[in-house]
Design an enzyme around this catalytic site. Structure first.
Site, PDB file in Angstrom:
ATOM      1  N   ALA A  75       0.845  -1.201   0.000  1.00  0.00           N
ATOM      2  CA  ALA A  75       0.000   0.000   0.000  1.00  0.00           C
ATOM      3  C   ALA A  75       0.874   1.243   0.000  1.00  0.00           C
ATOM      4  O   ALA A  75       2.026   1.220   0.460  1.00  0.00           O
ATOM      5  CB  ALA A  75      -0.928  -0.002   1.207  1.00  0.00           C
ATOM      6  N   ASP A  76       0.302   2.312  -0.513  1.00  0.00           N
ATOM      7  CA  ASP A  76       0.984   3.603  -0.460  1.00  0.00           C
ATOM      8  C   ASP A  76      -0.069   4.693  -0.360  1.00  0.00           C
ATOM      9  O   ASP A  76      -1.100   4.633  -1.033  1.00  0.00           O
ATOM     10  CB  ASP A  76       1.847   3.842  -1.696  1.00  0.00           C
ATOM     11  N   THR A  77       0.187   5.674   0.495  1.00  0.00           N
ATOM     12  CA  THR A  77      -0.740   6.783   0.703  1.00  0.00           C
ATOM     13  C   THR A  77       0.011   8.097   0.575  1.00  0.00           C
ATOM     14  O   THR A  77       1.088   8.256   1.159  1.00  0.00           O
ATOM     15  CB  THR A  77      -1.401   6.688   2.095  1.00  0.00           C
TER      16      THR A  77
END
Length: 201
Positions: A75-77
């Site tokens: 995941a990446d935010t």
């Protein structure tokens, strides 16, 4: 897909992502990807978060022993303002500058989640809009001194003290935290994992 009790592997050291997976009852273990990524020149923010989420999951998948295959979640935010990715503040000055830029503005939070199992790769993106009230230099300094913003994208935490600055949030609260639960559950369902019943097809 796995010989262990884990349903998936989380390719992240983020305590927020661990908390959110635990919240929906997913059994997982953590293998940090150590994948270092920076935006390419001219790369759109939405393309960047997808690329990084996939890169994290792929990096961990490639390190797994052949006898222990397990779907890997990456995941990446990112916080995006005026088309620019703000990232995590490098130091106090950078953190205060980020908070000042966000003051009284509405910004976008992009959160990508990817599941990788061999050649099978699935990806979803959550888009949220977050509006912050105007803040004073004293408030921004006090918030930075709390220690909370130092490792957060955009220099604030929606689930912590930073919530006092948030006027409105349209989209995914969990996505702003770092892992969009709706999108994650949809991906897990594609892999036969039902987060509501705990069953696996």
């Amino acid at each position: 897909m796995s010989s262990t009790n884990s349903q998936i592997i989380l390719a992240s050291a983020s305590p927020r992502r661990r908390e959110l997976l635990q919240q929906i009852g997913v059994r997982f273990r953590v293998v940090v990807s150590n994948s270092e990524e920076t935006p390419a020149p001219g790369e759109a923010a939405v393309d960047y978060v997808q690329r990084v989420a996939l890169a994290k999951a792929r990096a961990v998948w490639q390190r797994l022993p052949a006898h222990e295959p397990c779907a890997v979640l990456g995941a990446d935010t990112e916080v995006v303002l005026d088309g620019a990715i703000l990232g995590k503040p490098a130091d106090r000055n950078a953190g205060l500058a980020m908070l000042e830029r966000l003051s009284g503005r509405t910004h976008e939070v992009l959160s990508a989640v990817a599941l990788v199992y061999g050649e099978v790769e699935v990806l979803r993106v959550s888009r949220s809009m977050v509006g912050l009230r105007s803040t004073t230099p004293q408030e921004r300094a006090a918030y930075w001194n709390s220690g909370e913003p130092s490792d957060k994208a955009g220099g604030y935490a929606v689930q912590g003290m930073g919530a006092v600055f948030i006027k409105h949030l349209e989209g995914s609260y969990s996505g702003v935290m770092g892992l969009p639960i709706f999108e994650t559950a949809e991906l897990l369902r594609q892999f036969g994992i039902d987060v509501l019943t705990g069953s696996r097809e």
